[in-house]
Write a protein that holds these residues in place. Structure first.
Motif, PDB file in Angstrom:
ATOM      1  N   ASP A   6       0.810  -1.212   0.000  1.00 20.11           N
ATOM      2  CA  ASP A   6       0.000   0.000   0.000  1.00 20.11           C
ATOM      3  C   ASP A   6       0.847   1.267   0.000  1.00 20.11           C
ATOM      4  OD1 ASP A   6      -2.291  -1.486  -0.025  1.00 20.11           O
ATOM      5  OD2 ASP A   6      -2.642  -1.365   2.144  1.00 20.11           O
ATOM      6  N   ASP A   7       2.014   1.230   0.648  1.00 16.51           N
ATOM      7  CA  ASP A   7       2.795   2.452   0.868  1.00 16.51           C
ATOM      8  C   ASP A   7       4.126   2.467   0.134  1.00 16.51           C
ATOM      9  OD1 ASP A   7       0.883   3.363   2.832  1.00 16.51           O
ATOM     10  OD2 ASP A   7       1.735   1.871   4.181  1.00 16.51           O
ATOM     11  N   ARG A   8       4.314   1.569  -0.827  1.00 19.12           N
ATOM     12  CA  ARG A   8       5.618   1.459  -1.467  1.00 19.12           C
ATOM     13  C   ARG A   8       5.499   1.545  -2.980  1.00 19.12           C
ATOM     14  NH1 ARG A   8       5.538  -1.206   3.197  1.00 19.12           N
ATOM     15  NH2 ARG A   8       7.454  -1.392   4.416  1.00 19.12           N
ATOM     16  N   PRO A   9       6.358   2.349  -3.624  1.00 14.68           N
ATOM     17  CA  PRO A   9       6.372   2.359  -5.089  1.00 14.68           C
ATOM     18  C   PRO A   9       6.796   0.990  -5.617  1.00 14.68           C
ATOM     19  CG  PRO A   9       7.609   4.228  -4.174  1.00 14.68           C
ATOM     20  CD  PRO A   9       7.326   3.301  -3.044  1.00 14.68           C
ATOM     21  N   GLN A  10       6.063   0.483  -6.584  1.00 15.81           N
ATOM     22  CA  GLN A  10       6.371  -0.844  -7.120  1.00 15.81           C
ATOM     23  C   GLN A  10       7.764  -0.890  -7.736  1.00 15.81           C
ATOM     24  OE1 GLN A  10       3.244  -2.176  -9.736  1.00 15.81           O
ATOM     25  NE2 GLN A  10       1.649  -1.675  -8.274  1.00 15.81           N
ATOM     26  N   GLY A  11       8.176   0.224  -8.338  1.00 15.11           N
ATOM     27  CA  GLY A  11       9.497   0.261  -8.969  1.00 15.11           C
ATOM     28  C   GLY A  11      10.627   0.054  -7.983  1.00 15.11           C
ATOM     29  N   LYS A  12      10.446   0.537  -6.749  1.00 11.89           N
ATOM     30  CA  LYS A  12      11.504   0.393  -5.752  1.00 11.89           C
ATOM     31  C   LYS A  12      11.524  -1.013  -5.151  1.00 11.89           C
ATOM     32  CE  LYS A  12      12.212   5.205  -4.632  1.00 11.89           C
ATOM     33  NZ  LYS A  12      12.561   6.186  -3.598  1.00 11.89           N
ATOM     34  N   ILE A  13      10.416  -1.718  -5.271  1.00 16.23           N
ATOM     35  CA  ILE A  13      10.405  -3.135  -4.895  1.00 16.23           C
ATOM     36  C   ILE A  13      11.074  -3.944  -5.994  1.00 16.23           C
ATOM     37  CG2 ILE A  13       8.952  -5.130  -4.364  1.00 16.23           C
ATOM     38  CD1 ILE A  13       6.839  -3.162  -3.310  1.00 16.23           C
ATOM     39  N   LEU A  14      10.731  -3.613  -7.233  1.00 11.71           N
ATOM     40  CA  LEU A  14      11.259  -4.343  -8.389  1.00 11.71           C
ATOM     41  C   LEU A  14      12.777  -4.253  -8.470  1.00 11.71           C
ATOM     42  CD1 LEU A  14      10.648  -5.896 -11.017  1.00 11.71           C
ATOM     43  CD2 LEU A  14      10.458  -3.683 -12.168  1.00 11.71           C
ATOM     44  N   ILE A  15      13.339  -3.090  -8.163  1.00 17.99           N
ATOM     45  CA  ILE A  15      14.784  -2.914  -8.316  1.00 17.99           C
ATOM     46  C   ILE A  15      15.559  -3.794  -7.345  1.00 17.99           C
ATOM     47  CG2 ILE A  15      15.159  -1.015  -6.664  1.00 17.99           C
ATOM     48  CD1 ILE A  15      16.919   0.304  -8.831  1.00 17.99           C
ATOM     49  N   ARG A  16      14.929  -4.151  -6.243  1.00 16.35           N
ATOM     50  CA  ARG A  16      15.608  -5.035  -5.286  1.00 16.35           C
ATOM     51  C   ARG A  16      15.658  -6.463  -5.819  1.00 16.35           C
ATOM     52  NH1 ARG A  16      14.855  -2.956   0.771  1.00 16.35           N
ATOM     53  NH2 ARG A  16      14.803  -0.730   0.324  1.00 16.35           N
ATOM     54  N   VAL A  17      14.601  -6.864  -6.498  1.00 17.37           N
ATOM     55  CA  VAL A  17      14.547  -8.232  -7.022  1.00 17.37           C
ATOM     56  C   VAL A  17      15.472  -8.401  -8.215  1.00 17.37           C
ATOM     57  CG1 VAL A  17      13.018 -10.014  -7.948  1.00 17.37           C
ATOM     58  CG2 VAL A  17      12.175  -8.443  -6.209  1.00 17.37           C
ATOM     59  N   VAL A  18      15.652  -7.342  -8.995  1.00 17.62           N
ATOM     60  CA  VAL A  18      16.434  -7.445 -10.234  1.00 17.62           C
ATOM     61  C   VAL A  18      17.828  -6.846 -10.044  1.00 17.62           C
ATOM     62  CG1 VAL A  18      16.518  -6.887 -12.678  1.00 17.62           C
ATOM     63  CG2 VAL A  18      14.313  -7.377 -11.601  1.00 17.62           C
ATOM     64  N   ALA A  69      11.507   3.655 -10.258  1.00 13.50           N
ATOM     65  CA  ALA A  69      10.161   3.780  -9.695  1.00 13.50           C
ATOM     66  C   ALA A  69       9.285   4.684 -10.551  1.00 13.50           C
ATOM     67  CB  ALA A  69      10.239   4.319  -8.264  1.00 13.50           C
ATOM     68  N   TYR A  70       9.843   5.815 -10.995  1.00 11.00           N
ATOM     69  CA  TYR A  70       9.047   6.743 -11.795  1.00 11.00           C
ATOM     70  C   TYR A  70       8.743   6.162 -13.183  1.00 11.00           C
ATOM     71  CZ  TYR A  70       7.340  10.972 -14.001  1.00 11.00           C
ATOM     72  OH  TYR A  70       6.541  11.874 -14.660  1.00 11.00           O
ATOM     73  N   THR A  71       9.713   5.469 -13.770  1.00 14.12           N
ATOM     74  CA  THR A  71       9.488   4.860 -15.083  1.00 14.12           C
ATOM     75  C   THR A  71       8.369   3.832 -15.011  1.00 14.12           C
ATOM     76  OG1 THR A  71      11.828   5.171 -15.661  1.00 14.12           O
ATOM     77  CG2 THR A  71      10.573   3.603 -16.975  1.00 14.12           C
ATOM     78  N   GLN A  72       8.404   2.992 -13.983  1.00 14.63           N
ATOM     79  CA  GLN A  72       7.363   1.974 -13.821  1.00 14.63           C
ATOM     80  C   GLN A  72       5.993   2.629 -13.616  1.00 14.63           C
ATOM     81  OE1 GLN A  72       5.444   0.981 -10.993  1.00 14.63           O
ATOM     82  NE2 GLN A  72       4.583  -0.787 -12.072  1.00 14.63           N
ATOM     83  N   GLU A  73       5.944   3.668 -12.796  1.00 18.80           N
ATOM     84  CA  GLU A  73       4.689   4.361 -12.541  1.00 18.80           C
ATOM     85  C   GLU A  73       4.155   5.014 -13.811  1.00 18.80           C
ATOM     86  OE1 GLU A  73       4.009   8.453 -10.391  1.00 18.80           O
ATOM     87  OE2 GLU A  73       4.119   6.882  -8.872  1.00 18.80           O
ATOM     88  N   SER A  74       5.050   5.609 -14.585  1.00 20.52           N
ATOM     89  CA  SER A  74       4.643   6.301 -15.811  1.00 20.52           C
ATOM     90  C   SER A  74       4.094   5.324 -16.845  1.00 20.52           C
ATOM     91  CB  SER A  74       5.829   7.068 -16.394  1.00 20.52           C
ATOM     92  OG  SER A  74       6.276   8.055 -15.495  1.00 20.52           O
ATOM     93  N   ILE A  75       4.738   4.161 -16.976  1.00 16.92           N
ATOM     94  CA  ILE A  75       4.266   3.161 -17.933  1.00 16.92           C
ATOM     95  C   ILE A  75       2.886   2.640 -17.517  1.00 16.92           C
ATOM     96  CG2 ILE A  75       4.704   0.851 -18.854  1.00 16.92           C
ATOM     97  CD1 ILE A  75       7.700   1.516 -18.712  1.00 16.92           C
ATOM     98  N   SER A  76       2.711   2.375 -16.219  1.00 14.64           N
ATOM     99  CA  SER A  76       1.421   1.865 -15.736  1.00 14.64           C
ATOM    100  C   SER A  76       0.308   2.884 -15.945  1.00 14.64           C
ATOM    101  CB  SER A  76       1.533   1.511 -14.243  1.00 14.64           C
ATOM    102  OG  SER A  76       2.473   0.482 -14.036  1.00 14.64           O
TER     103      SER A  76
END
Length: 591
Positions: A125-137, A213-220
């Protein structure tokens, strides 16, 4: 993980903590055998390579002056053989370590993804998806080389230095001391820049995370962007974030280039000093020209491990910072999970009881307080009320997507906090307003919640919810490939596919959260028959904006003021002329 937006840096200024590296040893130990083999091959390769300067010394001092042509050919062949064997061993070692590195990446990334699948809704709920994704990749990629090649190379370079020192001192002690004289200067330079290097790489990581994070948000959100013609504004934001990243990257590269620059210059100075000391200061005969050439070769070899060790050190420090973030994610508590000794929820009838339930997303800000109501199996319940009153919260608690703050929530008398999540959720069907469609075929999307369903069962479910007609209009029918989030489908088509997916799962409790909001009135009338079949014999909770669609529900609950303000059938609530009456008449007048 820090709770922030795309334009707020994550704090990576944590001190070095060896515990993170020790924890990473779990992954390293699994690759112990191939890493030992690679280390042995590296040691042999290094040892063979170090014999080359000795061969050169012998050729220059003995073979050439003696004009031994046959011996010269033999020594040349031996020199070539050392190079070939060294290259072969290094190649085998490189292939082994490439596989080891990828295995480590696979294991860490698998553990991360598995944990992310189990984390509760509140984590996202409180986290940008892009910043989660960057940890996995990205972060996993960054640490893999440190955990595999980094350790091997560290040991290897230490061995290299030891072997080189032994060979150097065996050839000439005085010139060996000349080579070592540059070492204190290099250490001083490293001490001056090491902290700045670490901070610089952390800044690069921050800016990379923000940009991702911003790129992922912008694409979505590209459709919203184009609807409101925000392209120029978004481009400006992206340019600012990208410029920040470029600036930090260039500053980091400037600091990084100081290391090889220092090594190259020190190596050149030391090499010059060897010739000066060897030819001008040592007594005649103390150092032959062959000895000076050999020591010059060892000087060049001596500084390469020093450079490599400094790079390994920097990578290691940065890798630990990334490991901290990876383990921080892995340590994120799975607050919604099976309790110890959780039991299987048996096949349910569908009785639902809220017993003095209180819930808050954030401590001290209750959304629901002391909520009490009972729903009998097979009843259809409509939840209405103002936005933010807690309608969706109620249905999320039934599926236990969040833990309640106080009270109990019972299904057929079983406290859902004490049963296994899979046994609970497998008996529920949930339809949301934003119907998520996965990349793949329409057939696979409908089958998503029940993998053993036959194609005939899938088609029957689609027919029931009036999705079969439009699906067959596609060239490949049910085998039609759809993009991520179903971009080739209308919102109504996506919702109908989601209806079929829910129906196929045959749930005992059905939750419809604005599930028909994107379906036109004509389609909704066609769907109503299918919905009646879907609702028959099931306990259902329906949240709907159009009140005309929930008139026939057994009970309507008006959610407000942290609880149920009114409850009854449509006719009963209209007769009370209370909040529901005002809401219904106002909506009817607007229509």
């Amino acid at each position: 993980m820090a709770r922030n937006k795309f334009d707020i840096d994550e704090n990576l200024e944590s001190p070095f903590d060896i515990r993170h590296f020790r924890r990473a040893l779990v992954y390293i130990k699994r690759q112990k055998k191939p890493m030992i083999i690679a280390l042995v091959l590296s040691a042999f390769s290094a040892g063979i390579g170090l014999s080359a300067p000795l061969i050169l010394q012998h050729v220059v001092d003995v073979t050439i002056p003696a004009k031994e042509t046959a011996a010269l050919i033999g020594w040349s062949g031996l020199m070539l053989a050392t190079i070939v064997v060294s290259v072969i061993l290094a190649t085998i070692r490189s292939r082994i370590m490439t596989r080891v590195g990828q295995d480590i990446i696979f294991e860490i990334r698998t553990d991360l993804f598995k944990h992310l699948q189990e984390l509760p809704f509140q984590y996202y709920d409180d986290r940008p998806q892009g910043k989660i994704l960057i940890r996995v990749v990205n972060y996993v990629n960054s640490v893999s080389d440190v955990l595999s090649n980094g350790i091997i190379n560290f040991i290897l370079e230490i061995l290299n230095l030891l072997f080189i020192a032994i060979f150097m001192f065996a050839v000439n002690v005085q010139l060996s001391l000349v080579i070592l004289a540059g070492l204190p200067v290099f250490i001083a330079i490293m001490m001056l820049i090491k902290t700045r290097q670490r901070r610089a790489w952390q800044a690069v990581s921050n800016k990379s995370s923000n940009l991702n994070a911003y790129t992922q948000e912008s694409i979505s959100g590209i459709r919203v962007t184009q609807i409101f013609t925000r392209e120029k504004v978004n481009e400006s934001t992206f340019t600012r974030l990208s410029t920040n990243y470029r600036k930090e990257w260039m500053r980091t590269m400037y600091l990084n280039f100081l290391v090889p620059f220092s090594v190259d210059n020190l190596a050149t100075i030391v090499g010059t000093c060897i010739f000066l000391v060897g030819l001008l200061t040592l007594e005649p005969g103390a150092a032959t020209f062959g000895v000076i050439l050999a020591m010059s070769g060892y000087a060049a070899r001596f500084w390469q491990p020093i450079l490599n060790l400094s790079n390994i050190y920097n990578s290691f420090i940065n890798g630990v910072a990334y490991l901290e973030r990876i383990f921080e994610t892995l340590d994120e508590p799975v607050t919604v999970s099976d309790v110890p000794k959780a039991r299987e929820l048996p096949p349910i009838q569908g009785n639902v009881t809220f017993d003095d339930v209180t819930f808050a997303y954030d401590p001290g800000h209750n959304i629901l307080e002391h909520l009490n109501f009972n729903v009998k199996a097979g009843e259809s319940i409509a939840l209405v009320g103002p936005t933010g009153a807690g309608k969706t919260t109620i249905v999320n608690l039934i599926s236990r997507f969040y833990n309640i703050t106080g009270g109990k929530l019972l299904i057929d008398g079983h406290d859902i906090a004490e049963v296994k999540l899979k046994s609970l959720r497998s008996q529920m069907g949930i339809m949301l307003q934003d119907s998520f469609i996965f990349s793949g075929t329409i057939l696979d999307n409908i089958r998503y919640g029940r993998l053993d369903a036959t194609e005939e069962e899938i088609i029957a479910a689609a027919k029931t919810v009036c999705a079969d007609d439009f699906i067959r209009e596609f060239e490949n029918g049910y085998k039609t490939e759809v993009n991520e989030r179903g971009s080739k489908l209308s919102q109504g088509q996506k919702q109908l596919i989601s209806f079929a997916r829910t129906l196929l799962a045959n749930p005992r409790i059905l939750i419809l959260d604005e599930a028909t909001s994107s379906i036109d009135a004509q389609t909704e009338r066609l769907l109503q028959k299918g919905l009646n079949e879907l609702l028959k014999g099931r306990t259902s909770f329906i949240i709907a904006h159009r009140l005309s669609t929930i008139k026939n529900c057994d009970r309507i609950m008006y959610v407000s003021d942290r609880g149920i303000a009114e409850s009854g059938s449509h006719d009963e609530l209209m007769a009370k002329r209370g909040r529901y009456y005002k809401l219904y008449t106002a909506q009817k007048m607007e229509a």
